[in-house]
Design an enzyme around this catalytic site. Structure first.
Site, PDB file in Angstrom:
ATOM      1  N   THR A  11       4.172  -3.409 -17.626  1.00 57.24           N
ATOM      2  CA  THR A  11       3.330  -4.497 -17.092  1.00 57.24           C
ATOM      3  C   THR A  11       2.352  -4.017 -16.022  1.00 57.24           C
ATOM      4  OG1 THR A  11       5.131  -4.953 -15.572  1.00 57.24           O
ATOM      5  CG2 THR A  11       5.004  -6.331 -17.547  1.00 57.24           C
ATOM      6  N   VAL A  40      -1.179   1.212 -15.318  1.00 55.72           N
ATOM      7  CA  VAL A  40      -1.106   2.377 -16.211  1.00 55.72           C
ATOM      8  C   VAL A  40      -0.302   2.046 -17.473  1.00 55.72           C
ATOM      9  CG1 VAL A  40      -0.260   4.752 -16.439  1.00 55.72           C
ATOM     10  CG2 VAL A  40      -1.408   4.035 -14.339  1.00 55.72           C
ATOM     11  N   CYS A  48      -3.753  12.139 -11.165  1.00 50.16           N
ATOM     12  CA  CYS A  48      -5.046  11.798 -11.772  1.00 50.16           C
ATOM     13  C   CYS A  48      -6.192  12.705 -11.303  1.00 50.16           C
ATOM     14  CB  CYS A  48      -5.394  10.335 -11.489  1.00 50.16           C
ATOM     15  SG  CYS A  48      -4.867   9.745  -9.873  1.00 50.16           S
ATOM     16  N   GLN A  75     -11.894   8.297  -4.609  1.00 55.77           N
ATOM     17  CA  GLN A  75     -10.935   7.746  -5.571  1.00 55.77           C
ATOM     18  C   GLN A  75     -10.933   6.222  -5.641  1.00 55.77           C
ATOM     19  OE1 GLN A  75      -7.846  11.364  -4.616  1.00 55.77           O
ATOM     20  NE2 GLN A  75      -6.961   9.604  -5.655  1.00 55.77           N
ATOM     21  N   SER A 111      -7.757   1.516  -8.438  1.00 57.41           N
ATOM     22  CA  SER A 111      -6.838   1.239  -9.545  1.00 57.41           C
ATOM     23  C   SER A 111      -5.663   2.216  -9.589  1.00 57.41           C
ATOM     24  CB  SER A 111      -7.581   1.247 -10.881  1.00 57.41           C
ATOM     25  OG  SER A 111      -8.350   2.424 -11.014  1.00 57.41           O
ATOM     26  N   GLY A 112      -5.826   3.399  -8.996  1.00 60.28           N
ATOM     27  CA  GLY A 112      -4.723   4.360  -8.934  1.00 60.28           C
ATOM     28  C   GLY A 112      -3.505   3.819  -8.203  1.00 60.28           C
ATOM     29  N   LYS A 167      -0.645  17.593  -3.453  1.00 57.47           N
ATOM     30  CA  LYS A 167      -0.420  17.552  -4.901  1.00 57.47           C
ATOM     31  C   LYS A 167      -1.538  18.296  -5.621  1.00 57.47           C
ATOM     32  CE  LYS A 167       0.502  12.960  -4.638  1.00 57.47           C
ATOM     33  NZ  LYS A 167       0.452  11.556  -5.085  1.00 57.47           N
ATOM     34  N   ARG A 222     -10.278   7.384  -0.364  1.00 58.36           N
ATOM     35  CA  ARG A 222     -10.315   6.135  -1.155  1.00 58.36           C
ATOM     36  C   ARG A 222     -11.646   5.449  -0.904  1.00 58.36           C
ATOM     37  NH1 ARG A 222      -6.485   5.178  -4.651  1.00 58.36           N
ATOM     38  NH2 ARG A 222      -4.911   5.413  -3.041  1.00 58.36           N
ATOM     39  N   HIS A 243     -12.294   8.145 -10.741  1.00 59.05           N
ATOM     40  CA  HIS A 243     -12.359   9.006  -9.559  1.00 59.05           C
ATOM     41  C   HIS A 243     -13.553   9.953  -9.721  1.00 59.05           C
ATOM     42  CE1 HIS A 243      -8.525   7.473  -8.586  1.00 59.05           C
ATOM     43  NE2 HIS A 243      -7.754   8.509  -8.833  1.00 59.05           N
TER      44      HIS A 243
HETATM   45  O1  25A Z   1       6.842   3.398  -6.126  1.00 57.64           O
HETATM   46  P1  25A Z   1       5.576   4.169  -5.944  1.00 57.64           P
HETATM   47  O2  25A Z   1       5.673   5.584  -6.469  1.00 57.64           O
HETATM   48  O3  25A Z   1       5.024   4.095  -4.529  1.00 57.64           O
HETATM   49  O4  25A Z   1       4.484   3.463  -6.867  1.00 57.64           O
HETATM   50  C1  25A Z   1       3.936   2.230  -6.524  1.00 57.64           C
HETATM   51  C2  25A Z   1       3.097   1.672  -7.639  1.00 57.64           C
HETATM   52  O5  25A Z   1       2.002   2.543  -7.942  1.00 57.64           O
HETATM   53  C3  25A Z   1       1.716   2.443  -9.317  1.00 57.64           C
HETATM   54  C4  25A Z   1       2.611   1.409  -9.913  1.00 57.64           C
HETATM   55  O6  25A Z   1       2.009   0.085  -9.730  1.00 57.64           O
HETATM   56  C5  25A Z   1       3.795   1.547  -8.982  1.00 57.64           C
HETATM   57  O7  25A Z   1       4.650   0.438  -9.061  1.00 57.64           O
HETATM   58  N1  25A Z   1       1.883   3.795  -9.825  1.00 57.64           N
HETATM   59  C6  25A Z   1       2.924   4.611  -9.761  1.00 57.64           C
HETATM   60  N2  25A Z   1       2.651   5.808 -10.244  1.00 57.64           N
HETATM   61  C7  25A Z   1       1.365   5.748 -10.608  1.00 57.64           C
HETATM   62  C8  25A Z   1       0.454   6.668 -11.168  1.00 57.64           C
HETATM   63  N3  25A Z   1       0.795   7.926 -11.433  1.00 57.64           N
HETATM   64  C9  25A Z   1       0.892   4.452 -10.348  1.00 57.64           C
HETATM   65  N4  25A Z   1      -0.343   4.100 -10.602  1.00 57.64           N
HETATM   66  C10 25A Z   1      -1.159   5.007 -11.141  1.00 57.64           C
HETATM   67  N5  25A Z   1      -0.799   6.265 -11.414  1.00 57.64           N
HETATM   68  P2  25A Z   1       1.592  -0.908 -10.932  1.00 57.64           P
HETATM   69  O8  25A Z   1       1.516  -2.258 -10.330  1.00 57.64           O
HETATM   70  O9  25A Z   1       0.430  -0.429 -11.702  1.00 57.64           O
HETATM   71  O10 25A Z   1       2.771  -0.836 -11.965  1.00 57.64           O
HETATM   72  C11 25A Z   1       4.046  -1.100 -11.607  1.00 57.64           C
HETATM   73  C12 25A Z   1       4.864  -1.057 -12.917  1.00 57.64           C
HETATM   74  O11 25A Z   1       6.131  -0.539 -12.625  1.00 57.64           O
HETATM   75  C13 25A Z   1       7.112  -1.564 -12.899  1.00 57.64           C
HETATM   76  N6  25A Z   1       8.229  -1.415 -12.003  1.00 57.64           N
HETATM   77  C14 25A Z   1       8.193  -1.390 -10.675  1.00 57.64           C
HETATM   78  N7  25A Z   1       9.433  -1.240 -10.171  1.00 57.64           N
HETATM   79  C15 25A Z   1      10.269  -1.165 -11.233  1.00 57.64           C
HETATM   80  C16 25A Z   1       9.493  -1.280 -12.410  1.00 57.64           C
HETATM   81  N8  25A Z   1      10.035  -1.256 -13.620  1.00 57.64           N
HETATM   82  C17 25A Z   1      11.373  -1.127 -13.705  1.00 57.64           C
HETATM   83  N9  25A Z   1      12.179  -1.022 -12.635  1.00 57.64           N
HETATM   84  C18 25A Z   1      11.674  -1.035 -11.404  1.00 57.64           C
HETATM   85  N10 25A Z   1      12.487  -0.918 -10.335  1.00 57.64           N
HETATM   86  C19 25A Z   1       6.343  -2.827 -12.695  1.00 57.64           C
HETATM   87  O12 25A Z   1       6.945  -3.926 -13.302  1.00 57.64           O
HETATM   88  C20 25A Z   1       5.027  -2.478 -13.349  1.00 57.64           C
HETATM   89  O13 25A Z   1       5.137  -2.491 -14.736  1.00 57.64           O
HETATM   90  P3  25A Z   1       7.160  -5.262 -12.394  1.00 57.64           P
HETATM   91  O14 25A Z   1       7.933  -6.175 -13.234  1.00 57.64           O
HETATM   92  O15 25A Z   1       7.814  -4.874 -11.070  1.00 57.64           O
HETATM   93  O16 25A Z   1       5.741  -5.793 -12.035  1.00 57.64           O
HETATM   94  C21 25A Z   1       5.080  -6.629 -12.973  1.00 57.64           C
HETATM   95  C22 25A Z   1       3.964  -7.354 -12.276  1.00 57.64           C
HETATM   96  O17 25A Z   1       4.380  -7.844 -10.989  1.00 57.64           O
HETATM   97  C23 25A Z   1       3.335  -7.731 -10.033  1.00 57.64           C
HETATM   98  N11 25A Z   1       3.958  -7.487  -8.736  1.00 57.64           N
HETATM   99  C24 25A Z   1       3.922  -6.330  -8.070  1.00 57.64           C
HETATM  100  N12 25A Z   1       4.587  -6.431  -6.922  1.00 57.64           N
HETATM  101  C25 25A Z   1       5.079  -7.676  -6.881  1.00 57.64           C
HETATM  102  C26 25A Z   1       4.695  -8.360  -8.044  1.00 57.64           C
HETATM  103  N13 25A Z   1       5.053  -9.616  -8.295  1.00 57.64           N
HETATM  104  C27 25A Z   1       5.816 -10.235  -7.396  1.00 57.64           C
HETATM  105  N14 25A Z   1       6.232  -9.658  -6.254  1.00 57.64           N
HETATM  106  C28 25A Z   1       5.897  -8.396  -5.960  1.00 57.64           C
HETATM  107  N15 25A Z   1       6.337  -7.827  -4.821  1.00 57.64           N
HETATM  108  C29 25A Z   1       2.469  -6.593 -10.520  1.00 57.64           C
HETATM  109  O18 25A Z   1       1.132  -6.961 -10.338  1.00 57.64           O
HETATM  110  C30 25A Z   1       2.815  -6.432 -12.002  1.00 57.64           C
HETATM  111  O19 25A Z   1       1.713  -6.875 -12.761  1.00 57.64           O
HETATM  112  O1  L14 Z   2       0.080  10.080  -9.484  1.00 59.25           O
HETATM  113  O2  L14 Z   2      -4.264   6.260  -6.075  1.00 59.25           O
HETATM  114  O3  L14 Z   2       0.689  11.059  -7.680  1.00 59.25           O
HETATM  115  O4  L14 Z   2      -2.756   5.465  -4.742  1.00 59.25           O
HETATM  116  C1  L14 Z   2      -0.147   8.524  -6.372  1.00 59.25           C
HETATM  117  C2  L14 Z   2      -1.205   7.778  -5.550  1.00 59.25           C
HETATM  118  C3  L14 Z   2      -1.564   8.350  -8.375  1.00 59.25           C
HETATM  119  C4  L14 Z   2      -2.631   7.641  -7.582  1.00 59.25           C
HETATM  120  C5  L14 Z   2       0.066  10.179  -8.257  1.00 59.25           C
HETATM  121  C6  L14 Z   2      -3.099   6.173  -5.696  1.00 59.25           C
HETATM  122  C7  L14 Z   2      -0.849   9.275  -7.472  1.00 59.25           C
HETATM  123  C8  L14 Z   2      -2.005   6.883  -6.464  1.00 59.25           C
END
Ligand code: 25A
Ligand code: L14
Length: 340
Positions: A14, A17, A133, A160, A163-164, A217, A239, A246
């Site tokens: 969802t 990415v 990315c 950057q 959307s990342g 990284k 950013r 980017h």
């Molecule tokens: O944890 P990190 O590493 O700091 O990463 C933080 C976020 O960065 C994105 C991704 O966000 C991630 O959650 N990300 C990570 N790596 C990335 C990369 N390499 C990256 N982006 C780019 N490049 P995202 O919003 O794009 O996607 C999040 C997805 O992960 C699912 N997810 C999160 N925790 C999970 C999980 N799935 C399984 N188990 C877990 N513990 C998440 O699903 C989504 O598919 P979701 O159900 O949690 O979220 C669905 C919708 O809900 C919205 N939302 C977000 N936060 C909240 C929320 N709704 C209510 N309350 C919130 N607090 C979102 O908009 C999403 O559409």
């Molecule tokens: O893949 O733009 O390591 O905030 C973590 C930071 C992806 C981009 C990764 C951002 C990045 C993200």
């Protein structure tokens, strides 16, 4: 084995990415036998479309991967750390988009145009890492230059897109921009400062040495993918208020003599790259042009006259496509065709 049909899971389906991964599987006409869409509990019940059919999102659990062949993960580092080993244990190969496994010596870090041979190492842990990315688009352009001239040092500054950071950051830039042009106050929740009409020299968290993790990284991943730890890399990651793609200003110093002219024709003949370099007609790589497609655009290729062997260039790619989802699906394709 080409022709084999694959059972594919998408973890984080969802998210920004994850959604793109589903579209890329469709666009690439990936040989999907069955698809399973996984996210956190709060998304259970949502339905997403794949090839015209709707699929219900299921909660990601330890046993979600039984019977699956490949899992594409993009649900954050913590989720990958916890669940990727369970998938691998059940014989489902993970292509992970988070930073969790990238520098693990037993996990290949792959850009298919650069080091597809590294995919063979997936058997060690059952995990393949998708690079950062900013690193992916950089190494697509550096690889042919390194092979021909030997890279000594790279200085890169990034511009950057939000959307990342995921969907919530896309919403934040939109909401702040709308508030500001209506003379209203705006809030910042995702970034520590306002991103609308601003530039933040801060991506990911700060390290004790003053660099951000994003910068570190880029250094480590570039060396791992190009398989050469002697390359000097230094980065400043920024950013900017752009939704998609980017951009990077890149200075390269080589061991052997190099010229902008030669680099232009070298890159014109490199798969995955489109040279856009006609300044007289105001043609150079733009974020808006790169968005929505899979090529890495390179332009503004110039000799750096301040050093013996140097060039400058401007590299742009869609961070959610080539920077994340497309690259992951390309890795999965090589895996499916050659190893499964
Ligand atoms: O944890 P990190 O590493 O700091 O990463 C933080 C976020 O960065 C994105 C991704 O966000 C991630 O959650 N990300 C990570 N790596 C990335 C990369 N390499 C990256 N982006 C780019 N490049 P995202 O919003 O794009 O996607 C999040 C997805 O992960 C699912 N997810 C999160 N925790 C999970 C999980 N799935 C399984 N188990 C877990 N513990 C998440 O699903 C989504 O598919 P979701 O159900 O949690 O979220 C669905 C919708 O809900 C919205 N939302 C977000 N936060 C909240 C929320 N709704 C209510 N309350 C919130 N607090 C979102 O908009 C999403 O559409
Ligand atoms: O893949 O733009 O390591 O905030 C973590 C930071 C992806 C981009 C990764 C951002 C990045 C993200």
């Amino acid at each position: 084995m080409p022709g084999k049909k694959i059972n594919v899971a998408v973890a984080g389906a969802t998210g920004a990415v994850g959604n793109q991964m589903i579209s890329c599987l469709e666009e690439a006409d990936f040989p999907v036998q069955s698809i399973k869409l996984l996210a956190s509990a709060r998304s259970v019940g949502r339905k997403l479309r794949f090839k015209g059919d709707l699929f219900a999102v299921e909660e990601l659990k330890e046993n979600s991967f039984k019977g699956m062949d490949i899992a594409l993960f993009s649900a954050g580092g913590g989720t990958s750390e916890r669940y990727a080993p369970h998938a691998a244990n059940d014989g489902c190969v993970v292509v992970d988009n988070s930073s969790a496994w990238r520098m693990d010596p037993d996990v290949p870090l792959v850009v298919p145009e650069v080091n597809p041979h590294a995919i063979a190492q997936y058997t060690k842990k059952g995990i393949i890492a998708n690079p950062n990315c900013s690193t992916i688009q950089l190494v697509v352009a550096l690889n042919p230059i390194h092979k021909k001239y030997g890279i000594q040092r790279v200085v890169v500054s990034t511009y950057q897109a939000v959307s990342g950071t995921g969907k919530k950051a896309i919403d934040e830039l939109f909401d702040q921009t709308r508030a500001l042009i209506n003379f209203l106050n705006c809030e910042n929740k995702v970034y520590p400062h306002r991103i609308a009409f601003n530039c933040l020299p801060h991506i990911d968290t700060f390290m004790p040495n003053g660099y951000t993790k994003e910068e570190i990284k880029m250094v480590n991943e570039t060396r791992k993918i190009l398989e050469d730890d002697t390359i000097g890399v230094t980065a400043t990651t920024v950013r900017v208020p752009v939704f998609h793609s980017h951009s990077e200003s890149v200075n390269v110093e080589t061991k052997d003599p190099i010229s902008a002219q030669e680099v232009r024709s070298l890159l014109e003949n490199t798969p995955g790259i489109k040279v856009v370099d006609d300044p007289e007609n105001n043609l150079y790589p733009l974020a808006t042009e790169a968005a929505g497609q899979d090529l890495t655009l390179v332009g503004r290729i110039r000799d750096d006259d301040s050093i013996a062997n140097g060039i400058n260039m401007w590299i742009v790619a869609d961070n959610i496509r080539k920077g994340a989802a497309t690259n992951a699906v390309q890795i999965a394709r090589v895996l499916a065709d050659n190893y499964l």
